[in-house]
Write a protein that holds these residues in place. Sequence first.
Motif, PDB file in Angstrom:
ATOM      1  N   LEU A 157      44.546  47.117  51.016  1.00  0.00           N
ATOM      2  CA  LEU A 157      44.362  46.036  50.060  1.00  0.00           C
ATOM      3  C   LEU A 157      45.445  46.161  48.998  1.00  0.00           C
ATOM      4  O   LEU A 157      45.604  47.214  48.389  1.00  0.00           O
ATOM      5  N   LEU A 158      46.164  45.043  48.773  1.00  0.00           N
ATOM      6  CA  LEU A 158      47.343  45.075  47.918  1.00  0.00           C
ATOM      7  C   LEU A 158      47.119  44.304  46.629  1.00  0.00           C
ATOM      8  O   LEU A 158      46.631  43.169  46.653  1.00  0.00           O
ATOM      9  N   GLY A 159      47.503  44.905  45.521  1.00  0.00           N
ATOM     10  CA  GLY A 159      47.421  44.226  44.228  1.00  0.00           C
ATOM     11  C   GLY A 159      48.352  44.898  43.243  1.00  0.00           C
ATOM     12  O   GLY A 159      47.937  45.759  42.460  1.00  0.00           O
ATOM     13  N   ALA A 160      49.627  44.513  43.271  1.00  0.00           N
ATOM     14  CA  ALA A 160      50.618  45.171  42.424  1.00  0.00           C
ATOM     15  C   ALA A 160      50.351  44.942  40.946  1.00  0.00           C
ATOM     16  O   ALA A 160      50.841  45.694  40.105  1.00  0.00           O
ATOM     17  N   ASN A 161      49.582  43.913  40.627  1.00  0.00           N
ATOM     18  CA  ASN A 161      49.291  43.623  39.213  1.00  0.00           C
ATOM     19  C   ASN A 161      47.888  44.042  38.818  1.00  0.00           C
ATOM     20  O   ASN A 161      47.367  43.616  37.782  1.00  0.00           O
ATOM     21  N   VAL A 162      47.233  44.875  39.621  1.00  0.00           N
ATOM     22  CA  VAL A 162      45.908  45.391  39.300  1.00  0.00           C
ATOM     23  C   VAL A 162      46.079  46.811  38.769  1.00  0.00           C
ATOM     24  O   VAL A 162      46.488  47.721  39.499  1.00  0.00           O
ATOM     25  N   ALA A 164      44.871  50.225  36.155  1.00  0.00           N
ATOM     26  CA  ALA A 164      43.819  50.936  35.430  1.00  0.00           C
ATOM     27  C   ALA A 164      43.816  50.442  33.991  1.00  0.00           C
ATOM     28  O   ALA A 164      44.861  50.182  33.391  1.00  0.00           O
ATOM     29  N   LYS A 165      42.644  50.304  33.422  1.00  0.00           N
ATOM     30  CA  LYS A 165      42.473  49.706  32.105  1.00  0.00           C
ATOM     31  C   LYS A 165      43.405  50.351  31.069  1.00  0.00           C
ATOM     32  O   LYS A 165      43.482  51.569  30.942  1.00  0.00           O
ATOM     33  N   GLY A 166      44.115  49.467  30.344  1.00  0.00           N
ATOM     34  CA  GLY A 166      44.968  49.928  29.261  1.00  0.00           C
ATOM     35  C   GLY A 166      46.274  50.547  29.695  1.00  0.00           C
ATOM     36  O   GLY A 166      47.011  51.094  28.866  1.00  0.00           O
ATOM     37  N   THR A 167      46.603  50.454  31.007  1.00  0.00           N
ATOM     38  CA  THR A 167      47.843  51.050  31.520  1.00  0.00           C
ATOM     39  C   THR A 167      48.531  50.051  32.443  1.00  0.00           C
ATOM     40  O   THR A 167      48.022  48.955  32.696  1.00  0.00           O
ATOM     41  N   THR A 168      49.670  50.436  32.964  1.00  0.00           N
ATOM     42  CA  THR A 168      50.323  49.719  34.065  1.00  0.00           C
ATOM     43  C   THR A 168      50.344  50.606  35.296  1.00  0.00           C
ATOM     44  O   THR A 168      51.185  50.449  36.180  1.00  0.00           O
ATOM     45  N   THR A 169      49.403  51.519  35.360  1.00  0.00           N
ATOM     46  CA  THR A 169      49.250  52.402  36.513  1.00  0.00           C
ATOM     47  C   THR A 169      48.418  51.694  37.566  1.00  0.00           C
ATOM     48  O   THR A 169      47.351  51.143  37.250  1.00  0.00           O
ATOM     49  N   PRO A 170      48.866  51.661  38.820  1.00  0.00           N
ATOM     50  CA  PRO A 170      48.095  50.982  39.861  1.00  0.00           C
ATOM     51  C   PRO A 170      46.662  51.493  39.925  1.00  0.00           C
ATOM     52  O   PRO A 170      46.409  52.692  39.805  1.00  0.00           O
ATOM     53  N   ALA A 171      45.723  50.591  40.091  1.00  0.00           N
ATOM     54  CA  ALA A 171      44.313  50.961  40.152  1.00  0.00           C
ATOM     55  C   ALA A 171      44.044  51.760  41.417  1.00  0.00           C
ATOM     56  O   ALA A 171      44.534  51.414  42.504  1.00  0.00           O
ATOM     57  N   THR A 194      45.644  36.521  41.314  1.00  0.00           N
ATOM     58  CA  THR A 194      45.719  35.674  40.132  1.00  0.00           C
ATOM     59  C   THR A 194      45.344  36.453  38.873  1.00  0.00           C
ATOM     60  O   THR A 194      44.398  37.250  38.867  1.00  0.00           O
ATOM     61  N   GLN A 195      46.096  36.207  37.813  1.00  0.00           N
ATOM     62  CA  GLN A 195      45.822  36.884  36.549  1.00  0.00           C
ATOM     63  C   GLN A 195      44.496  36.420  35.945  1.00  0.00           C
ATOM     64  O   GLN A 195      43.949  37.068  35.050  1.00  0.00           O
ATOM     65  N   GLU A 196      43.967  35.323  36.454  1.00  0.00           N
ATOM     66  CA  GLU A 196      42.691  34.807  35.961  1.00  0.00           C
ATOM     67  C   GLU A 196      41.487  35.570  36.506  1.00  0.00           C
ATOM     68  O   GLU A 196      40.343  35.252  36.157  1.00  0.00           O
ATOM     69  N   THR A 197      41.703  36.564  37.352  1.00  0.00           N
ATOM     70  CA  THR A 197      40.589  37.262  37.988  1.00  0.00           C
ATOM     71  C   THR A 197      39.572  37.766  36.964  1.00  0.00           C
ATOM     72  O   THR A 197      38.358  37.725  37.203  1.00  0.00           O
ATOM     73  N   ALA A 198      40.055  38.220  35.838  1.00  0.00           N
ATOM     74  CA  ALA A 198      39.140  38.759  34.826  1.00  0.00           C
ATOM     75  C   ALA A 198      38.126  37.726  34.364  1.00  0.00           C
ATOM     76  O   ALA A 198      37.018  38.079  33.932  1.00  0.00           O
ATOM     77  N   SER A 199      38.470  36.443  34.461  1.00  0.00           N
ATOM     78  CA  SER A 199      37.538  35.388  34.051  1.00  0.00           C
ATOM     79  C   SER A 199      36.780  34.790  35.221  1.00  0.00           C
ATOM     80  O   SER A 199      35.901  33.960  35.022  1.00  0.00           O
ATOM     81  N   LEU A 200      37.108  35.216  36.438  1.00  0.00           N
ATOM     82  CA  LEU A 200      36.517  34.609  37.625  1.00  0.00           C
ATOM     83  C   LEU A 200      35.419  35.460  38.248  1.00  0.00           C
ATOM     84  O   LEU A 200      34.704  34.987  39.128  1.00  0.00           O
ATOM     85  N   GLY A 212      47.559  42.032  35.425  1.00  0.00           N
ATOM     86  CA  GLY A 212      48.798  41.634  34.786  1.00  0.00           C
ATOM     87  C   GLY A 212      49.396  40.388  35.397  1.00  0.00           C
ATOM     88  O   GLY A 212      48.834  39.765  36.312  1.00  0.00           O
ATOM     89  N   ASP A 213      50.575  40.023  34.901  1.00  0.00           N
ATOM     90  CA  ASP A 213      51.314  38.876  35.414  1.00  0.00           C
ATOM     91  C   ASP A 213      51.712  39.157  36.865  1.00  0.00           C
ATOM     92  O   ASP A 213      52.393  40.139  37.153  1.00  0.00           O
ATOM     93  N   PRO A 214      51.286  38.310  37.821  1.00  0.00           N
ATOM     94  CA  PRO A 214      51.575  38.620  39.229  1.00  0.00           C
ATOM     95  C   PRO A 214      53.061  38.584  39.572  1.00  0.00           C
ATOM     96  O   PRO A 214      53.528  39.397  40.370  1.00  0.00           O
ATOM     97  N   VAL A 215      53.809  37.656  38.987  1.00  0.00           N
ATOM     98  CA  VAL A 215      55.237  37.563  39.307  1.00  0.00           C
ATOM     99  C   VAL A 215      55.988  38.762  38.746  1.00  0.00           C
ATOM    100  O   VAL A 215      56.854  39.345  39.411  1.00  0.00           O
TER     101      VAL A 215
END
Length: 883
Positions: A157-162, A164-171, A194-200, A212-215
């Motif tokens: 499962l891939l999510g380069a913009n996912v 760990a909270k408060g970091t840019t470290t991959p979850a 999508t960056q909107e996942t937190a609201s979805l 984070g920003d996916p692009v």
Amino acid sequence: MTPPTRTRPGSRVVAAVLGLGLATSALTALVPGTAHAAPVDITLLDINDYHGRIQSDGGTGSGDATTYSTVELATTVQGIRAERGAGNVLFLSAGDNIGASLFNSAHTEDEPTIEVLNALGLATTAVGNHEFDKGIDWLRTNVVAGTPTYTKADFPLLGANVYAKGTTTPAPGIQEYSTHSVAGVDVCVIGAVTQETASLVSPAGIASLDFGDPVVAVNRVAGQLETAGTCDVTVASYHEGAGAGTPDGSTLEQEIAAGGAFAEIVTGTDPAVDVIFTGHTHKEYAWTAPKPGGGTRPVIQTGSYGAKLGRVDLSYDTETDAVTVSTAALTAVGTAENLADPVVARVDAITSAAVAAANVVGDVAKGTVTDDITTAFSGGSYVDGEYTQPDLTKRDDRASESTLGNLVADALRDTPITDTPGLPKPDLGIVNPGGLRAELFHRGDRAASPQNADGVVTFEEANAVLPFANNISYVTLTGAQLEQVLEQQWQTTATGSRPSRPFLHLGLSDNVRVVAKPDTSATSPVGDNVDAVWIDGAPLDPARQYVVSTFSFLASGGDNFRAFQQGTNRDTGKVDRDLWIDGYLANGQAKSPSYDRRQVFATGLPATLTAGTSVSADLSRLNLTSLGSPANTSVTAFAVQGTSYRELGSFPVDASGAAAVDLTAPADLAGQWGLSLVAEPSRTIVGAPLPRLTSRVKATVPKPRYGQRTTLSVQVDAPLTATGKVTVTSGGRTLRSARLKAGAAKVTLRARDLRPGARNLRVTYGGDELIAADRTKLRVDVRRASAQVAVRTAPKRVTARRTRAVVVTRVAASGASAAGRVVVRVAGRTYASKVRNGRAVVKLREFRRPGRYRVRVRYAGSDLVRPAATTATIKVTRRGARR
């Protein structure tokens, strides 16, 4: 059209040779005329937003809009592998493989879907927002790692913009990219959601994550891979796509001009990316888009549910590192099922087992509906005054109000939870449109389930509407906070940007009325769109507290409805599915769609009316686009003051559902009045609440006869077309009822409802939500039933002074049983007999003389049947005479 290409002039080959100190030889090897290896052909196949479409046939059960089976999808994939060579095909997904699934998959937490994708050899997938429906811990434990009771996904499962909270470290558990060797070519796939996942999704399940920003994330990883020389072909798989704010069929240029996340994907993704697959918005497109700095590349989304495959055929030149795309298109799933293929056979076994297990639970009848109750559709039309859309894939227009969304909101308000101490009674219900994943169709499917007759709602069908198993929350909000919730239908993210769906239409319980501004596009202003709100007929009080029954997803601020977080949230402990199915649908009352809008878009409505006030108001989108919704034809205006009202005129509604209301308030209006507009036939109310309107019942009936059906013609006159039913009674006894159509009804009384004589009938109109009840008396004179008398004499040969003849009389009456006496007169004598079972028998004395005798027969009648008479002839012969 020039085929999409990516050319990077032999960078990896030159770098490798220079690293060995053989630069001259390497350069010589690349000069023209040197032997050149043939390009390698590769096919990329992609799906997006599959949503657990595990089904054994192409029907539309459980509200599903697909027209193929899971086995047909497998057959199509395997057919392309056979065509291109299995080692040359890479099967990918752009996310939302699970979540919002059919019951066949959802009832076992989507394990059948994971098993099918494993069997199909899915190489890798971007994570979608629905992968997080049950939270990151559930996803990591079950899908990523596998448990003793759950099949692990064989694909990363891939999510380069996912992060760990408060970091840019991959979850943990989510990869940034994956690499795959396809016919000797290294293909790198970078995923982003999508960056909107937190609201979805429910915030509690992703509290440990940032999105984070996916692009930016894709470009970061693409740059790292490019520097390392890891990839021959680079693919970006975004669970984000062309916006919902643009119509289906828009061009690439129109979608880019709309701005937002998709425009950034197309124009901002690193040129090192050769192919872009997208998802999330359920649109269909296969475009060739320009790269930044020159060249082109495919940008594809397949719609949803695996109904189509995104297909990219490309060639990779091992010498020049050039990627050339020859095909970038959508391929429809075929109708064949090749069970001889072992992969297809495995998919068939998984699907059959899942369907069989689901049927045990899902086929139980839970409720009934009188008509289709659906989400909003797009692209349909009004046929004979009713909205229809034969293409069921056009469901789920989340920017529009729906009969289903409003029904679920009614369920939340009308099914108070009483088994949890201290809970208040909810004042209203609110539903987010994305929570409605299937329809309630009236038409049954007995072939799929013996219990699924027309009108029956099975557990599977009901569960498919609300598959997410949210808890019900009671949120106490002030009126001001509640208005902010309604304002947030015009969507913004927490940072103030506009998401891909710029407007989400909430479902509201039937005691809520909203008037708002009509612009719901991506360019509409935000924050001042709600003009007026009424709850239970009273204007919204900014300081009063209101208890809202809603899903825990919304209560925690999901779908960008952050104003819910300002209130006091009480978790009721009740799961939405249980309240919806066992508390509401199974309460013994058939559910019907309500076609009135609860939120209307208008401009120019005055707050109050006084004598001489001029009104020039424009209404739009009056018609719903749920299946069966009526096309409104007129808007009637009223001045209202308390329980008083004045009718001000009627105005036409055009084909688009818009109406222009131009009027001047009467000069004799005293004081301040409200303006109420009512669209018919939907009964949508715009503006001030309308008091109960008076009605007048008129009834006529032809002179009835006992034993025959009698039809009363009833008309209910009122300022609006009356709905509901009328009932006819006599002496306190209910005879018959009938429903009004266009304000009128025909009430047919049964043959024996009215006994002969003068009868007093009462015709009562029961009223409806807008029109008060009324009744009238009707005196009728009921005639007795008509009788028919038939006579037979025996024997055929009667001899004077020897034979006694018999007269048999049969008496029949229409709709009644004849009783009483029959009188027979013949030869100066009179005979009588009782009628038994419609028959009377009289034995005559011997005739003294031969001759022809006239027999007069008279039925004397009864309380129910009129008298009737007839004649017959008896021929009497002499003894010994020949005939």
